[in-house]
Write an enzyme that holds these catalytic residues in place. Structure first.
Site, short mmCIF file in Angstrom:
data_model
loop_
_atom_site.label_atom_id
_atom_site.label_comp_id
_atom_site.label_asym_id
_atom_site.label_seq_id
_atom_site.Cartn_x
_atom_site.Cartn_y
_atom_site.Cartn_z
N CYS A 1 -0.43 4.03 2.56
CA CYS A 1 -0.42 3.86 4.02
C CYS A 1 -0.15 2.40 4.34
O CYS A 1 0.98 1.94 4.19
CB CYS A 1 -1.71 4.36 4.65
SG CYS A 1 -3.22 3.87 3.78
N SER A 2 -1.15 1.64 4.74
CA SER A 2 -0.87 0.28 5.18
C SER A 2 -2.06 -0.64 4.92
O SER A 2 -2.28 -1.59 5.67
CB SER A 2 -0.53 0.27 6.67
OG SER A 2 -1.60 0.86 7.40
N CYS A 3 -2.84 -0.37 3.87
CA CYS A 3 -4.02 -1.19 3.59
C CYS A 3 -3.58 -2.65 3.38
O CYS A 3 -2.57 -2.92 2.72
CB CYS A 3 -4.74 -0.66 2.35
SG CYS A 3 -5.35 1.02 2.60
N CYS B 1 0.89 -1.16 0.00
CA CYS B 1 0.00 0.00 0.00
C CYS B 1 0.92 1.20 0.00
O CYS B 1 1.53 1.50 1.02
CB CYS B 1 -0.93 0.04 1.22
SG CYS B 1 -1.91 1.54 1.23
#
Ligand code: FE
Length: 204
Positions: A111-113, A108
């Protein structure tokens, strides 16, 4: 009106993050804003019930059952829902399959999906600036850092997750696993192999 410090709990919070979380939890519980039993349930769910073992089951079934594999590649969200894997951060799943010609990796960049219902909480490196920036620019170097060297003939494709779509990689099934059942296969499938930063090793 006298200045009462109990109205200013932030001033009293300790510097250690774990203590700070505990203090916040205590305050929110006292104010009736959260139910500690519900919080314990959420933490327990993500620590013990939801994790890469779910994704490993999906991969092992895809390796074992051509019909399931086809349905997974056609509509992953529905196929994994039928196995009981659904929920937050997994509403729109896409499954991509590694082959000798193509290696898939997931990131991602924003961000951190991450597909929580199948892999649990993302590892720290997945959320790091270094991984997010480098995997799109130099995926083979990132793979080398993970100890993976692919054939030059294998193309690498990097999938960028979004708030909408989460990806799971079906790694290649290693040789020597022909006689294994789903659970034995699932035990071979690591978290990183389903992100695309590892290969599944044959049983020793
Ligand atoms: Fe994200």
């Amino acid at each position: 009106m006298p200045h009462d410090h109990s109205d200013h709990p932030h001033a009293l919070l300790p510097s250690d993050p774990a203590l700070r979380v505990k203090a916040l939890e205590t305050i929110l519980t006292r104010k009736g804003l959260i139910d500690p039993a519900a919080l314990d349930e959420i933490v327990d769910t993500y620590q013990n019930k939801i994790g890469p073992q779910n994704g490993a089951q999906v991969v092992a079934r895809a390796w074992s059952d051509p019909k399931f594999r086809a349905s997974l590649l056609a509509d992953a969200t529905a196929a994994v829902r039928d196995l009981g894997y659904f929920g937050r951060q997994g509403e729109h799943m896409v499954v991509v399959e590694n082959t000798p010609d193509l290696h898939n990796m997931v990131v991602c960049t924003l961000c951190s999906c991450y597909p929580w219902p199948l892999l649990g909480i993302p590892p720290a490196w997945y959320k790091s600036d270094a991984y997010r920036a480098r995997v799109v620019r130099e995926p083979r170097k990132v793979l080398a850092d993970f100890g993976v060297t692919l054939s030059e003939k294998t193309a690498v494709r990097v999938w960028d997750s979004t708030a909408e779509v989460r990806y799971l990689v079906i790694p290649m099934r290693p040789a020597g696993t022909e006689g294994l059942d789903v659970d034995a296969l699932a035990a071979l499938v690591t978290r990183d192999s389903m992100i695309g930063t590892a290969l599944v090793q044959a049983p020793t």
